[in-house]
Design a protein around this motif. Structure first.
Motif, PDB file in Angstrom:
ATOM      1  N   ALA A  24       0.843  -1.208   0.000  1.00  6.32           N
ATOM      2  CA  ALA A  24       0.000   0.000   0.000  1.00  6.32           C
ATOM      3  C   ALA A  24       0.873   1.252   0.000  1.00  6.32           C
ATOM      4  O   ALA A  24       0.540   2.236  -0.671  1.00  6.32           O
ATOM      5  CB  ALA A  24      -0.939  -0.006   1.202  1.00  6.32           C
ATOM      6  N   ASP A  25       1.991   1.218   0.707  1.00  8.42           N
ATOM      7  CA  ASP A  25       2.915   2.356   0.714  1.00  8.42           C
ATOM      8  C   ASP A  25       3.468   2.613  -0.689  1.00  8.42           C
ATOM      9  O   ASP A  25       3.608   3.767  -1.105  1.00  8.42           O
ATOM     10  CB  ASP A  25       4.072   2.114   1.690  1.00  8.42           C
ATOM     11  CG  ASP A  25       3.617   2.051   3.137  1.00  8.42           C
ATOM     12  OD1 ASP A  25       2.606   2.700   3.493  1.00  8.42           O
ATOM     13  OD2 ASP A  25       4.272   1.332   3.921  1.00  8.42           O
ATOM     14  N   HIS A  35      -7.242   1.259  -3.088  1.00  3.28           N
ATOM     15  CA  HIS A  35      -8.593   0.789  -3.390  1.00  3.28           C
ATOM     16  C   HIS A  35      -8.880   0.706  -4.885  1.00  3.28           C
ATOM     17  O   HIS A  35      -9.874   0.103  -5.282  1.00  3.28           O
ATOM     18  CB  HIS A  35      -9.624   1.696  -2.720  1.00  3.28           C
ATOM     19  CG  HIS A  35      -9.461   1.755  -1.246  1.00  3.28           C
ATOM     20  ND1 HIS A  35      -9.747   0.706  -0.412  1.00  3.28           N
ATOM     21  CD2 HIS A  35      -8.991   2.734  -0.453  1.00  3.28           C
ATOM     22  CE1 HIS A  35      -9.480   1.039   0.831  1.00  3.28           C
ATOM     23  NE2 HIS A  35      -9.007   2.271   0.839  1.00  3.28           N
ATOM     24  N   GLU A  36      -8.024   1.318  -5.712  1.00  2.00           N
ATOM     25  CA  GLU A  36      -8.284   1.325  -7.146  1.00  2.00           C
ATOM     26  C   GLU A  36      -7.299   0.454  -7.938  1.00  2.00           C
ATOM     27  O   GLU A  36      -7.345   0.453  -9.160  1.00  2.00           O
ATOM     28  CB  GLU A  36      -8.266   2.757  -7.682  1.00  2.00           C
ATOM     29  CG  GLU A  36      -6.911   3.444  -7.611  1.00  2.00           C
ATOM     30  CD  GLU A  36      -6.921   4.858  -8.160  1.00  2.00           C
ATOM     31  OE1 GLU A  36      -7.363   5.062  -9.307  1.00  2.00           O
ATOM     32  OE2 GLU A  36      -6.472   5.747  -7.434  1.00  2.00           O
ATOM     33  N   VAL A  46      -0.891  -9.595  -4.501  1.00  2.00           N
ATOM     34  CA  VAL A  46      -0.427  -9.684  -3.115  1.00  2.00           C
ATOM     35  C   VAL A  46      -1.288  -8.769  -2.256  1.00  2.00           C
ATOM     36  O   VAL A  46      -1.792  -7.751  -2.729  1.00  2.00           O
ATOM     37  CB  VAL A  46       1.063  -9.302  -2.975  1.00  2.00           C
ATOM     38  CG1 VAL A  46       1.955 -10.304  -3.675  1.00  2.00           C
ATOM     39  CG2 VAL A  46       1.334  -7.915  -3.514  1.00  2.00           C
ATOM     40  N   PRO A  47      -1.473  -9.100  -0.970  1.00  4.23           N
ATOM     41  CA  PRO A  47      -2.245  -8.233  -0.069  1.00  4.23           C
ATOM     42  C   PRO A  47      -1.554  -6.882   0.114  1.00  4.23           C
ATOM     43  O   PRO A  47      -0.325  -6.822   0.237  1.00  4.23           O
ATOM     44  CB  PRO A  47      -2.270  -9.002   1.249  1.00  4.23           C
ATOM     45  CG  PRO A  47      -1.919 -10.410   0.910  1.00  4.23           C
ATOM     46  CD  PRO A  47      -1.041 -10.336  -0.305  1.00  4.23           C
ATOM     47  N   GLU A  48      -2.345  -5.821   0.149  1.00  2.00           N
ATOM     48  CA  GLU A  48      -1.767  -4.477   0.258  1.00  2.00           C
ATOM     49  C   GLU A  48      -1.068  -4.233   1.583  1.00  2.00           C
ATOM     50  O   GLU A  48      -0.183  -3.388   1.673  1.00  2.00           O
ATOM     51  CB  GLU A  48      -2.836  -3.414   0.031  1.00  2.00           C
ATOM     52  CG  GLU A  48      -3.904  -3.388   1.095  1.00  2.00           C
ATOM     53  CD  GLU A  48      -5.013  -2.408   0.804  1.00  2.00           C
ATOM     54  OE1 GLU A  48      -5.333  -1.629   1.706  1.00  2.00           O
ATOM     55  OE2 GLU A  48      -5.563  -2.425  -0.307  1.00  2.00           O
ATOM     56  N   ARG A  61      -4.239  -0.987 -12.601  1.00  2.00           N
ATOM     57  CA  ARG A  61      -5.365  -0.112 -12.258  1.00  2.00           C
ATOM     58  C   ARG A  61      -6.659  -0.831 -12.572  1.00  2.00           C
ATOM     59  O   ARG A  61      -6.860  -1.344 -13.660  1.00  2.00           O
ATOM     60  CB  ARG A  61      -5.306   1.187 -13.032  1.00  2.00           C
ATOM     61  CG  ARG A  61      -4.174   2.073 -12.566  1.00  2.00           C
ATOM     62  CD  ARG A  61      -4.183   3.380 -13.277  1.00  2.00           C
ATOM     63  NE  ARG A  61      -5.271   4.174 -12.726  1.00  2.00           N
ATOM     64  CZ  ARG A  61      -5.281   5.494 -12.715  1.00  2.00           C
ATOM     65  NH1 ARG A  61      -4.286   6.159 -13.238  1.00  2.00           N
ATOM     66  NH2 ARG A  61      -6.283   6.150 -12.217  1.00  2.00           N
ATOM     67  N   LEU A  62      -7.564  -0.868 -11.593  1.00  2.62           N
ATOM     68  CA  LEU A  62      -8.857  -1.522 -11.767  1.00  2.62           C
ATOM     69  C   LEU A  62      -9.924  -0.530 -12.191  1.00  2.62           C
ATOM     70  O   LEU A  62     -10.933  -0.906 -12.763  1.00  2.62           O
ATOM     71  CB  LEU A  62      -9.275  -2.184 -10.457  1.00  2.62           C
ATOM     72  CG  LEU A  62      -8.276  -3.195  -9.896  1.00  2.62           C
ATOM     73  CD1 LEU A  62      -8.735  -3.700  -8.538  1.00  2.62           C
ATOM     74  CD2 LEU A  62      -8.073  -4.340 -10.860  1.00  2.62           C
ATOM     75  N   ILE A  63      -9.693   0.748 -11.920  1.00  4.41           N
ATOM     76  CA  ILE A  63     -10.634   1.807 -12.246  1.00  4.41           C
ATOM     77  C   ILE A  63      -9.892   2.829 -13.097  1.00  4.41           C
ATOM     78  O   ILE A  63      -8.818   3.267 -12.747  1.00  4.41           O
ATOM     79  CB  ILE A  63     -11.163   2.509 -10.979  1.00  4.41           C
ATOM     80  CG1 ILE A  63     -11.830   1.481 -10.073  1.00  4.41           C
ATOM     81  CG2 ILE A  63     -12.091   3.653 -11.327  1.00  4.41           C
ATOM     82  CD1 ILE A  63     -12.182   2.013  -8.703  1.00  4.41           C
ATOM     83  N   LYS A  64     -10.469   3.175 -14.221  1.00  3.62           N
ATOM     84  CA  LYS A  64      -9.834   4.161 -15.085  1.00  3.62           C
ATOM     85  C   LYS A  64     -10.912   5.109 -15.593  1.00  3.62           C
ATOM     86  O   LYS A  64     -12.031   4.680 -15.847  1.00  3.62           O
ATOM     87  CB  LYS A  64      -9.132   3.466 -16.235  1.00  3.62           C
ATOM     88  CG  LYS A  64      -8.212   4.385 -16.992  1.00  3.62           C
ATOM     89  CD  LYS A  64      -7.174   3.613 -17.732  1.00  3.62           C
ATOM     90  CE  LYS A  64      -6.250   4.604 -18.392  1.00  3.62           C
ATOM     91  NZ  LYS A  64      -4.925   4.122 -18.531  1.00  3.62           N
ATOM     92  N   GLY A  65     -10.569   6.362 -15.723  1.00  4.34           N
ATOM     93  CA  GLY A  65     -11.538   7.352 -16.174  1.00  4.34           C
ATOM     94  C   GLY A  65     -12.049   7.072 -17.577  1.00  4.34           C
ATOM     95  O   GLY A  65     -11.434   6.374 -18.367  1.00  4.34           O
ATOM     96  N   GLY A  66     -13.193   7.617 -17.869  1.00  4.59           N
ATOM     97  CA  GLY A  66     -13.801   7.444 -19.192  1.00  4.59           C
ATOM     98  C   GLY A  66     -14.955   8.408 -19.346  1.00  4.59           C
ATOM     99  O   GLY A  66     -15.119   9.338 -18.572  1.00  4.59           O
TER     100      GLY A  66
END
Length: 68
Positions: A24-25, A35-36, A46-48, A61-66
């Motif tokens: 996460a760091d 979270h994204e 791997v776990p954050e 990236r799981l979320i990307k703008g559109g």
């Protein structure tokens, strides 16, 4: 520890983390939210909250703008 962080499809950055730094760091150091994304080591997530033990990771990236 110096870690190479590849944000898949975007950029690669060198990041320095403390000996007790987590994945996460690393994500936060490249300006993203844990979270994204998913952090991959050798192609596996791997776990954050796990301590960083490798010198190279991929961030997907799981979320990307559109369009809205």
């Amino acid at each position: 520890m110096d870690v190479t962080v590849e944000v898949v499809g975007e950029e690669t950055q060198a990041v320095t983390v403390d000996d007790d730094g987590t994945y996460a760091d690393l994500v936060k150091a490249v300006g993203l939210s844990p979270h994204e994304v998913s952090v991959l080591v050798d192609g596996r997530p791997v776990p954050e909250d796990q301590p960083v033990e490798v010198e190279q990771v991929q961030v997907l990236r799981l979320i990307k703008g559109g369009r809205a």
